[in-house]
Structure formats: C-alpha cells, structure tokens
Design an enzyme around this catalytic site. Structure first.
Site, short mmCIF file in Angstrom:
data_model
loop_
_atom_site.label_atom_id
_atom_site.label_comp_id
_atom_site.label_asym_id
_atom_site.label_seq_id
_atom_site.Cartn_x
_atom_site.Cartn_y
_atom_site.Cartn_z
N GLU A 93 0.83 -1.20 0.00
CA GLU A 93 0.00 0.00 0.00
C GLU A 93 0.86 1.25 0.00
O GLU A 93 1.92 1.29 0.61
CB GLU A 93 -0.85 0.04 1.27
CG GLU A 93 -2.04 -0.87 1.24
CD GLU A 93 -2.90 -0.70 2.47
OE1 GLU A 93 -3.31 -1.74 3.01
OE2 GLU A 93 -3.15 0.44 2.90
N CYS A 106 3.16 8.39 1.30
CA CYS A 106 3.59 7.46 2.34
C CYS A 106 3.93 6.14 1.68
O CYS A 106 3.09 5.54 1.00
CB CYS A 106 2.46 7.30 3.36
SG CYS A 106 2.86 6.17 4.69
N CYS A 113 5.70 -7.25 7.80
CA CYS A 113 6.73 -6.72 8.70
C CYS A 113 7.08 -7.81 9.70
O CYS A 113 6.24 -8.61 10.09
CB CYS A 113 6.18 -5.49 9.43
SG CYS A 113 7.39 -4.68 10.51
N CYS A 117 3.97 -5.13 15.76
CA CYS A 117 3.44 -4.30 16.84
C CYS A 117 1.96 -4.64 17.00
O CYS A 117 1.26 -4.85 16.01
CB CYS A 117 3.59 -2.81 16.49
SG CYS A 117 5.30 -2.30 16.32
N CYS A 120 -0.75 -2.69 14.92
CA CYS A 120 -0.43 -2.34 13.53
C CYS A 120 -0.91 -3.43 12.60
O CYS A 120 -0.65 -4.62 12.83
CB CYS A 120 1.08 -2.14 13.39
SG CYS A 120 1.59 -1.77 11.71
N CYS A 334 -2.40 1.78 7.94
CA CYS A 334 -1.72 1.23 6.79
C CYS A 334 -1.69 -0.28 6.88
O CYS A 334 -1.47 -0.85 7.92
CB CYS A 334 -0.31 1.78 6.70
SG CYS A 334 0.34 1.48 5.09
N1 SAH Z 1 8.11 0.24 10.94
C1 SAH Z 1 8.15 1.67 11.06
C2 SAH Z 1 7.33 2.43 10.04
C3 SAH Z 1 5.91 1.99 9.74
S1 SAH Z 1 4.58 2.50 10.76
C4 SAH Z 1 7.77 2.11 12.46
O1 SAH Z 1 7.32 1.26 13.22
O2 SAH Z 1 7.98 3.26 12.80
C5 SAH Z 1 4.49 4.23 10.88
C6 SAH Z 1 3.88 4.66 12.20
O3 SAH Z 1 2.47 4.34 12.29
C7 SAH Z 1 4.54 4.00 13.41
O4 SAH Z 1 4.76 4.93 14.42
C8 SAH Z 1 3.49 2.98 13.80
O5 SAH Z 1 3.66 2.55 15.13
C9 SAH Z 1 2.22 3.75 13.56
N2 SAH Z 1 1.01 2.92 13.50
C10 SAH Z 1 0.90 1.64 13.09
N3 SAH Z 1 -0.37 1.20 13.21
C11 SAH Z 1 -1.09 2.21 13.70
C12 SAH Z 1 -2.47 2.38 14.04
N4 SAH Z 1 -3.34 1.39 13.91
N5 SAH Z 1 -2.85 3.59 14.52
C13 SAH Z 1 -1.96 4.60 14.65
N6 SAH Z 1 -0.67 4.51 14.36
C14 SAH Z 1 -0.22 3.32 13.89
#
Ligand code: SAH
Length: 348
Positions: A93, A106, A113, A117, A120, A334
């Site tokens: 995406e 973006c 990944c 997390c 995420c 995302c």
């Molecule tokens: N792997 C990298 C970049 C991708 S995510 C990282 O972890 O930073 C980009 C940002 O979006 C990160 O801060 C991530 O924690 C956040 N993010 C992911 N899922 C999310 C969600 N459901 N709501 C809000 N922020 C989210």
C-alpha cells in the site's frame, strides 16, 4: 539485484553503464532514465526518442515499472490509499496525502513486517519479503502520476520496517533525492523506525539531512514490550542511548511517534512519565490517535485525553505535534486494505 531489475532503482551512472554493457551508447541509458525519473514513464513505448527496436531491447533487460496500482480508495479529505501489485503477485500500500501546497506520499518498504506491533495492521499477516529500491521509487512515481506533479514530501511510514531493508531503502532515498531526477529534498524525506538500533547508527553516518522518526508508544520498557515485541530485542534504554548518539553526531532533532491508545498508554501518568523520560532531549513528539484495526481490541483516545496529554508534554517544554487522522473512513491504518484483499483471496 535480480537479473531483471526495475530501472527506477538505478542511478544515472548505473543506467549508463548498463546500456553500455548491452552494447548501446551510454546516452541511450540516460534517455531511458530521464523518462523514468522526470516524466514518470510506466511503459517503454512512450519513449519515442529510443525508437521501437531499442525500446524492445531495454524491455528485455529492465522493468520500467515494478508495481501496478490495482485499487485506489479516496476519502473525502483528498487522501487516497493505493494498493499496488508487485511482479510476483505480492501487494503493498501507498497513501497520497494532499495538504495545501504539500503533496506527501507514504511509502511501504516491505511486504508485511517482522515486528508485529500489537496495534499495527502491517505485521498481522506476517513478513513476506523486503522491497527492492525500484519498488519503493515506483510508489513515488505513481504518486507523481496521480497528482500530475512531483510529491513534495516522502515518508517511509507505510508497511514494513525500513531499517530491516537498509541497503535497498537507502538506495531508494538516493534516487528520490537525486537533484537531476525527482529531486525531493533530503529534509522532505522522513524515515520511521520501530527502533532498529543498527539502522539508526548507520543513518547517523550517511551525511544525509533526512528526518528520523522513532516509534516510541510507551514511556517505559515493560509497556513498550507489551505493545512492540521489538522492545525485547532493542530495549528502550538502549534505544534512547542510540537516539542520543544520533542527535549528537548529526545535530538533528528526532521525532518520537506516540500512538495514543485509550487507557493503555494515554493517561496522565503515562504523559508525565514520558515527559520525564524525554526531559532535555532535543526532540519533538508526534502524537497519533490510534486508527482502530479490526485485529486489535484497543481503542483511540478520547478527545480530551489527547488535549491534556499534549499539555503535559508542552508544560515540560517538549514540542509536540498532533497527527490529524487522515482518510479515516477508508481503513486508514496502513496495511488494512492489503489485509482485506488477502482475506478476500483466502490468503490470510
Ligand atoms: N516500521 C516503522 C514504520 C511503519 S509504521 C515504524 O514502526 O515506525 C508508521 C507509524 O504508524 C509508526 O509509528 C506505527 O507505530 C504507527 N502505527 C501503526 N499502526 C497504527 C495504528 N493502527 N494507529 C496509529 N498509528 C499506527
């Protein structure tokens, strides 16, 4: 790089030598490069100055695009989420975010990944593979085609962990930053990491003025481990030391991202702990209200808790920004569109 690489991942010099290796004059390679980086060509046939025979010759050795948009979803605020299919069938995406004069794209750096997390969507279906440089540059080229103009900003905040794909990622950054090509200024390129310390250390040595964001999401190591499994590998105290070394070496400010999740990490106590943790650190904190994800039970913060969370940090002299949730009505987190597609296809 594979035997049939995307041309967008190569530098001008590399394309010139590649042309020579095919027995062509170097300037032929440069012509193709200009079509790709300045005119966003996605087909060989438009490269009229090459002529059909050379177009065919180049097409036998290079891909002019490595990703094809297969679905776009627009939301009322102008944000567009694009699902792109790669040549091996994987899907990623990108998000196009207009704001006044700004056009931010973006970009995803991996399919899935490794770090998963909790909140995420990207890690939910596991890790598939890293992207090649061309696959990242092509996402920016599609954004440019969407707008009919170059993006002004690029953020590596899509799917994946850029620092787990460092070599290809930095190659993509150099392509985007090339003043003869897309010419996106280094200060307008942001990389976001979940906290891969070796990547932070490498970036500190690159002499590149790009913006570094580090995903924090918790003021202490215990909570961070619960939300972000990566914290067991690179614990918070070590991460902060690495960030400090980065700011000392580069003289650049780090942005810490903090996704607010109701009661989990958004209470006054969390804000105060975060203020203590970051006291005196040359940084800013970007607060991100959680975008609800089907596979995670957490909820976004109440409006007032966002307000006083920010107030507590500001009182402690920590600069904050609040990320407005964009494109919320179109599965904004995302990786969600991709996840839906995989489910429809019975692949997840
Ligand atoms: N792997 C990298 C970049 C991708 S995510 C990282 O972890 O930073 C980009 C940002 O979006 C990160 O801060 C991530 O924690 C956040 N993010 C992911 N899922 C999310 C969600 N459901 N709501 C809000 N922020 C989210």
């Amino acid at each position: 790089m594979g035997a049939f690489p995307g041309i967008a991942g190569l530098s001008r010099t590399e394309v010139r030598s590649a042309a020579q290796a095919l027995g062509l004059p170097a300037y032929r390679g440069e012509q193709a490069w200009r079509w790709v980086h300045l005119r966003m060509a996605v087909e060989w046939s438009v490269m009229t100055d090459l002529g059909p025979a050379l177009q065919r010759e180049m097409a036998r050795h290079f891909r002019v695009v490595t990703a094809q948009p297969v679905e776009t979803v627009a939301s009322r605020d102008g944000t567009v989420r694009a699902v792109l299919q790669l040549t091996d069938g994987e899907v990623i995406e990108s998000v196009y975010i207009p704001a006044g004069e700004r056009r931010t794209v973006c970009v995803s750096s991996q399919v899935g990944c490794r770090w998963a997390c909790r909140f995420c969507a990207s890690g939910k279906s596991g890790f598939r593979r890293s992207l090649q440089a061309a696959e990242m540059v092509d996402q920016v080229r599609w954004a440019a085609r969407h707008w009919g103009d170059r993006p002004t900003h690029v953020v590596f905040m899509g799917m994946g962990e850029p620092f787990d794909n460092y070599e290809a990622w930095i190659m993509a950054v150099r392509r985007l930053n090339d003043p003869e090509g897309l010419a996106i200024g280094a200060r307008r390129i942001t990389v976001s990491t979940a906290g891969v310390i070796p990547g932070i250390e490498r970036l500190a040595g690159e002499q590149l003025q790009i913006e570094l964001s580090v995903s924090l999401h918790a003021p202490d190591s215990e909570l961070r481990s619960e939300l972000m499994p990566i914290n067991r590998r690179y614990p918070l105290p070590d991460l902060l030391k690495a960030c400090r070394r980065y700011t000392e070496k580069t003289r650049r400010i780090i942005t810490f991202e903090y996704t607010l999740i109701e009661t989990v990490n958004d209470t006054r106590a969390h804000a105060q702990a975060l203020a203590r943790l970051l006291a005196g650190f040359p940084c800013r904190v970007n607060l991100i209200p959680l975008s609800p994800v089907g596979e995670y039970e957490g909820r976004g913060p109440a409006r007032e808790s966002v307000r006083w969370f920010q107030e507590i940090l500001e009182k402690a002299r920590i600069n904050t920004t609040l990320r407005q949730s964009r494109g919320a009505e179109v599965e904004a987190a995302c990786g969600q569109l991709r996840l839906r597609r995989l489910k429809q296809e019975g692949r997840s």
